[in-house]
Design a protein around this motif. Structure first.
Motif, mmCIF file in Angstrom:
data_model
loop_
_atom_site.group_PDB
_atom_site.id
_atom_site.type_symbol
_atom_site.label_atom_id
_atom_site.label_comp_id
_atom_site.label_asym_id
_atom_site.label_seq_id
_atom_site.Cartn_x
_atom_site.Cartn_y
_atom_site.Cartn_z
ATOM 1 N N PRO A 260 10.190 48.731 -26.967
ATOM 2 C CA PRO A 260 9.311 48.385 -27.789
ATOM 3 C C PRO A 260 8.103 48.865 -27.516
ATOM 4 N N ASP A 261 7.703 49.970 -26.917
ATOM 5 C CA ASP A 261 6.626 50.559 -26.308
ATOM 6 C C ASP A 261 5.677 50.980 -27.614
ATOM 7 N N THR B 102 11.981 52.341 -30.289
ATOM 8 C CA THR B 102 11.964 53.783 -29.926
ATOM 9 C C THR B 102 13.043 54.133 -29.174
ATOM 10 N N ALA B 103 14.053 55.010 -29.392
ATOM 11 C CA ALA B 103 15.253 55.226 -28.752
ATOM 12 C C ALA B 103 14.925 56.060 -27.542
ATOM 13 N N ASP B 104 15.540 55.779 -26.428
ATOM 14 C CA ASP B 104 15.646 56.672 -25.406
ATOM 15 C C ASP B 104 16.968 56.889 -24.381
ATOM 16 N N ALA B 105 17.041 57.407 -23.417
ATOM 17 C CA ALA B 105 18.436 57.641 -22.888
ATOM 18 C C ALA B 105 18.019 57.860 -21.272
ATOM 19 N N GLU B 106 18.872 57.659 -20.523
ATOM 20 C CA GLU B 106 18.948 57.929 -19.053
ATOM 21 C C GLU B 106 20.215 58.182 -18.574
ATOM 22 N N ARG B 107 20.303 58.879 -17.374
ATOM 23 C CA ARG B 107 21.639 58.656 -16.715
ATOM 24 C C ARG B 107 21.945 57.541 -16.073
ATOM 25 N N SER B 108 23.449 57.339 -16.170
ATOM 26 C CA SER B 108 23.947 56.264 -15.348
ATOM 27 C C SER B 108 23.588 56.174 -14.001
ATOM 28 N N GLY C 155 21.226 49.419 -23.716
ATOM 29 C CA GLY C 155 20.830 48.200 -24.351
ATOM 30 C C GLY C 155 19.414 48.260 -25.021
ATOM 31 N N ILE C 156 18.825 46.916 -25.140
ATOM 32 C CA ILE C 156 17.545 47.084 -26.056
ATOM 33 C C ILE C 156 16.656 46.262 -25.279
ATOM 34 N N ASN C 157 15.450 46.812 -24.809
ATOM 35 C CA ASN C 157 14.467 45.873 -24.069
ATOM 36 C C ASN C 157 13.470 45.150 -25.111
ATOM 37 N N LEU C 158 13.338 43.877 -24.932
ATOM 38 C CA LEU C 158 12.271 43.251 -25.582
ATOM 39 C C LEU C 158 11.310 42.449 -24.953
ATOM 40 N N ARG D 176 6.115 44.812 -22.870
ATOM 41 C CA ARG D 176 6.318 46.240 -23.293
ATOM 42 C C ARG D 176 5.844 46.419 -24.749
ATOM 43 N N PHE D 177 5.670 45.196 -25.567
ATOM 44 C CA PHE D 177 5.061 45.499 -26.852
ATOM 45 C C PHE D 177 3.589 46.043 -26.862
#
Length: 956
Positions: free
Chosen positions: A421-422, A443-449, A785-788, A792-793
């Protein structure tokens, strides 16, 4: 001989024999270790004894008077008092609080997986993982009631947790989830008594701190006959790393007929009316006169959540997630499961079983479509559907096939996708009076496991840097074209509504209005809804047969890449998926090969001190020709030997070693695993299964390869025909005359030249064919997942901004009106107003107990309670020892049996369902410490009515 008297330990109730003629004594209880003073009066003379009797009588009178004053005080509004747990019935002062330590360490599963993928045992030691640990340990607050029963004996009437009246997923007030989480624990007798266990140092402070939350529950428990509800408040602390609860044995007593709000509360009816008009939430106002006012617009787009109309319940869920999450801030994620074939659905902020939680989970699952092309629920290939909305859409696997950076080694690369939610913007003024939503988009993003790295430090350093180019491209494409994605997928459109609700809730958290009791929202009833707790991992593969030139063209990849959905394999019977022992042996061979490869990678990492995880080799299929290249002899006039055209045996890539066949035979024999998933123990086993499945699949052939195959087939037929003709000609030459022989030589050599040309052409085509490798990209899992989290808002506190200035002007234009058309848009606002009126609260179920005593053995009392609802209870208490036993029938086949052996300090409790043990705990008290463990329940016998220890009497 010295005179003695018997006293009781004020902490544990243990009966002690002490001298009665030695003045004030310092006594230490040998059972619990409690030290206390016993104000015995010296009796050395008759005068002294008379004085002592007079003094004792004065003390008794004072105590009785104080008790009467206390009873009068308890009859008024919100009276308070203090008491101590324990059979002595002592009332120590607040400064003499005594704490009992309750250990639940032996009840924890150290191998349980927290959302970070770590075992619980290691996560408990990390102070930064309190949020991940919270769902595993807060629930042990139910042991506090067991400790109370050990300290002061069983309650006169059975007490049950209040959340038992609200099964998960059923309609329930918003406050119930906070109690179910465990930080607040409440047990009630269903008549007029409730015991509250609240986090805090002292019961008075804990009650005051949590009053705005617990009052909703208390109002639901108030007896309908006008009698007051008796509330017993107990404070406790939960030490996560030590896995202990610390219980303050001094309790706080409250009695009242209602528990009203202490501050003005928003008009929930007005807010509910606002949402009934189906607005798109645009902003809010905190007014000193009107409280919380919401603003929205009515447009063609009707906001929804999980397919349901937006309602006040959704705002209550967002508020609860922002204000009452504890350390477990709001989020939804798909995380590692102890079953390698599954993923755990973790929730923070109490989002499970809510419309917001459902939307967030579905949006998270949609990442699987963006990566693999499959719908996570219907299993349909959605690539063509998605390109109707986004012609440039390509899955991550397709982008990998196009990319020249795609690695031929096919190493597994774990990736976790997230929505953050940044960038979700809310502008507010410096006084937090107005707030307007400026960008309702995650906002979508990704990271390695994390599993791909050797240490948390390596993960933090490289989780972004080592993302594949295709993943970066997909993330950029999603963020840049979010509106089109939202048009294609309803959950992504609904995620914008979640952003608006959570944005306003996060603003309220920062504003923290002192005059307004926003906890009134916790009384709102949430509709029945359930969300997943776990799901089978996505097993998918993208297969493409192409030349190096074709591979670089997106159009070719889109047209020719084939998707394989492999998850159903997990629920197949092993005999159905592996028809023969050879087939299963090949799979076992792949597992062994990957184990060796992983060990080699580990050795290489150790030697080079490298941290990059290499993983096992990915699926790769190569078409191998059954006919090998031929070496023809030189042309000669002499007879030519036949050319050996026998096909080579295929290479056994699976490895069918004898031990693999033996193991396969064992697994396929009767009594073996029922499903393929039962054979999967590790992540690498699952990778091997995907590898085996893709190797056995047939990839579609591109036109170029189909033409080569046709040419090779024609050449092989030509070679076979020419060889037959040459062999037949040789037989003619063996019996021919010299002149006839020479005539046949020319024909022979002509056929040989044709054979050599066909052979050369065949070998060239075979070589070209072998250069066109089949590329297979497999997707085993997609986490994230989704951070809420409210922090972070992006709450932009500013003197002015264009959006904020315009919103303030609109709010002034609207005034007290609930509707206004501004610049072509229909604006609505909620009716303002605050109230201290008591909300209509649904009462919790009542239990009309009929309590009776029964004759029993000496020094023991028997009681039996029954209710029209079918509940029954039996209790036996030994007055001399303090030991007791009880049995409660909670339902037709549901029992709870408990007992306490005072001389040993052992407490036992067992729960039965349909004759089977569902839970069994034993607590051992030593001094001020109680240790709970879960013993073997093999010797437990299902209860009977009445219990076997019940004496025959009138109470039957």
């Amino acid at each position: 001989m010295s005179a003695h008297e018997t006293i009781a330990c004020p902490a544990c109730g243990q009966r002690l024999r002490v001298p009665a003629d030695r003045g004030r004594l310092s006594v230490r209880c040998p059972k619990c270790g409690e030290e206390f003073s016993h104000p015995a009066v010296a009796r050395t003379s008759r005068a002294g004894r008379k004085g002592g009797l007079r003094a004792r009588a004065w003390i008794i009178g004072t105590v009785v008077l104080a008790g009467l004053v206390g009873l009068v005080y308890l009859g008024g509004r919100s009276p308070e008092g203090a008491g101590a747990l324990g059979r002595a019935g002592g009332t120590p002062s607040p400064r003499n609080d005594r704490w009992v330590t309750i250990s639940y360490a032996d009840l924890l599963d150290p191998d349980a997986i927290v959302r970070t993928g770590q075992p619980l045992s290691s996560a408990l030691r990390d102070p930064h993982l309190k949020g991940a640990v919270q769902p595993f340990v807060d629930r042990y607050s139910h042991l506090l009631q067991c400790a109370v029963e050990m300290l002061q004996g069983p309650d006169e009437l059975p007490h049950r947790s209040v959340v038992e009246h609200f099964p998960p997923g059923s309609p329930q007030p918003a406050w119930v989830a906070l109690f179910r989480g465990g930080r607040i624990h409440a047990v009630a007798d269903g008549r007029d008594h409730v015991r509250l266990f609240l986090p805090g140092q002292t019961p008075e402070a804990a009650y005051k701190e949590h009053y705005s939350v617990i009052r909703h529950c208390l109002n639901g428990l108030v007896p309908p006959n006008g009698h007051p509800l008796r509330v017993e408040v107990i404070a406790y602390e939960n030490n996560y790393p030590a896995s202990v609860l610390k219980l303050n044995t001094r309790c706080h007593q409250v009695s009242d007929t209602s528990f009203p709000p202490e501050k003005m509360q928003p008009d929930l009816a007005a807010l509910s009316e606002f949402f009934s008009q189906k607005p798109i939430l645009q902003g809010a106002q905190l007014s000193r006169s009107e409280g919380l006012v919401l603003y929205g617009t009515q447009e063609d787009e009707t906001p929804s959540l999980a397919g349901h109309d937006l309602s006040l319940a959704d705002l209550a869920v967002a508020y609860r997630a922002a204000f009452h999450a504890g350390d477990n801030d709001a989020f939804i994620s798909l995380d590692p499961h102890r079953d390698a074939t599954k993923a755990t659905v973790n929730s923070g902020g109490f989002l499970e079983d809510t419309h917001i939680g459902s939307v967030v989970l579905e949006a998270d699952k949609r990442f699987k479509t963006i990566t693999s092309g499959f719908d996570p629920d219907s299993r349909r290939d959605l690539r063509e559907y998605t390109t109707r909305y986004l012609p440039s859409f390509m899955t991550s696997s397709e982008r990998d096939l196009v990319s020249q950076e795609f690695s031929d080694t096919g190493r597994w690369i774990g990736t976790r996708f997230w929505f953050y939610p940044d960038e979700t913007g809310v502008d507010t003024d410096l006084n937090y009076e107005f707030a307007v939503v400026t960008k309702p988009q995650f906002t979508a993003d990704a990271e390695r496991s994390r599993e791909d790295f050797q240490s948390p430090a390596d993960f933090e350093r490289k989780k972004k840097a080592l993302l594949s180019p295709s993943i970066r491209q997909n993330i950029h494409h999603l963020n840049a074209n979010y509106a089109q994605y939202a048009s294609a997928f309803a959950e992504l459109a609904e995620l914008r509504t979640v952003a608006r609700l959570m944005g306003i809730a996060s603003w309220l958290k920062q504003a923290d209005p002192e005059r307004l009791d926003l906890d009134a929202l916790l009384a709102v009833e949430l509709p029945a809804h359930t969300t997943e707790r776990e799901r089978t991992k996505l097993l998918a593969a993208t297969i493409l047969s192409c030349s190096p030139t074709d591979r670089a063209r997106p159009e070719y990849v889109r047209a020719n890449a084939e998707l394989l959905y492999l998850s159903p394999v997990l629920d197949s019977a092993p005999k159905d998926y592996f028809p023969t022992t050879t087939d299963l042996a090949k799979y076992l061979g792949i597992v062994e090969h990957m184990d060796r490869e992983e060990a080699l990678d580990e050795l290489t990492r150790t030697v080079r001190e490298a941290s990059r995880s290499r993983g096992p080799r990915g699926p790769e299929k190569v078409f191998r020709m059954t006919r090998p290249p031929r070496d023809l002899q030189a042309l000669t006039l002499e007879p030519i030997e036949p050319i050996d055209l026998a096909a080579k045996e295929p290479i056994d890539v699976g490895g069918t070693h004898a031990r693999h066949r033996d193991e396969a035979s064992r697994l396929l024999a009767p009594g073996g695993p029922e499903k393929v998933r039962d054979m999967i123990r590790r992540r690498r086993d699952l990778q091997a299964l995907v590898k085996y499945a893709t190797r056995s699949a047939d990839a579609p052939l591109p036109p170029t390869l189909r033409a080569l195959d046709a040419s090779i087939t024609r050449d092989e037929r030509t070679l076979d025909r020419l060889e037959m003709e040459i062999n037949a000609l040789k037989k003619q030459m063996e019996g021919a005359s010299l002149s006839g022989y020479n005539d046949l030589v020319d024909k022979h050599n002509r056929l040989v030249r044709q054979l050599k040309a066909a052979h050369t052409r065949h070998n060239d085509n075979v070589e070209r064919h072998n250069q066109m490798k089949i590329k297979t990209l497999s997707v085993m899992e997609i986490g994230g997942g989704i951070n809420l989290e409210p922090r972070r808002f992006r709450i932009n506190r500013t003197r002015s901004s264009p959006r904020l200035t315009a919103f303030k002007g609109l709010a002034r234009s609207v005034g007290n009106r609930t509707r206004l058309r501004v610049q072509g848009a229909d604006w609505i606002r909620s009716r303002g107003g605050t109230t201290k009126a008591q909300l209509e609260v649904a009462s919790l179920p009542r239990v009309n107990w009929d309590l009776r005593s029964a004759p029993g053995p000496a020094n023991a009392s028997l009681t039996r309670a029954s209710a029209l609802t079918g509940e029954k209870a039996w209790r036996l208490t030994e007055s001399e020892t303090g030991s007791w036993r009880s049995l409660l029938r909670e339902g037709p086949s549901q029992y709870r049996e408990a007992s306490y052996q005072a001389d040993q300090g052992v407490f036992r409790i067992a729960e039965f369902q349909s004759g089977e043990v569902k839970n069994h705990l034993v607590g051992q008290m030593t001094g001020n410490r109680i240790v709970f463990r879960r013993p073997d329940a093999a010797n437990l016998v299902a209860p009977q009515e009445p219990p076997i220890w019940w004496n025959v009497g009138d109470a039957r």
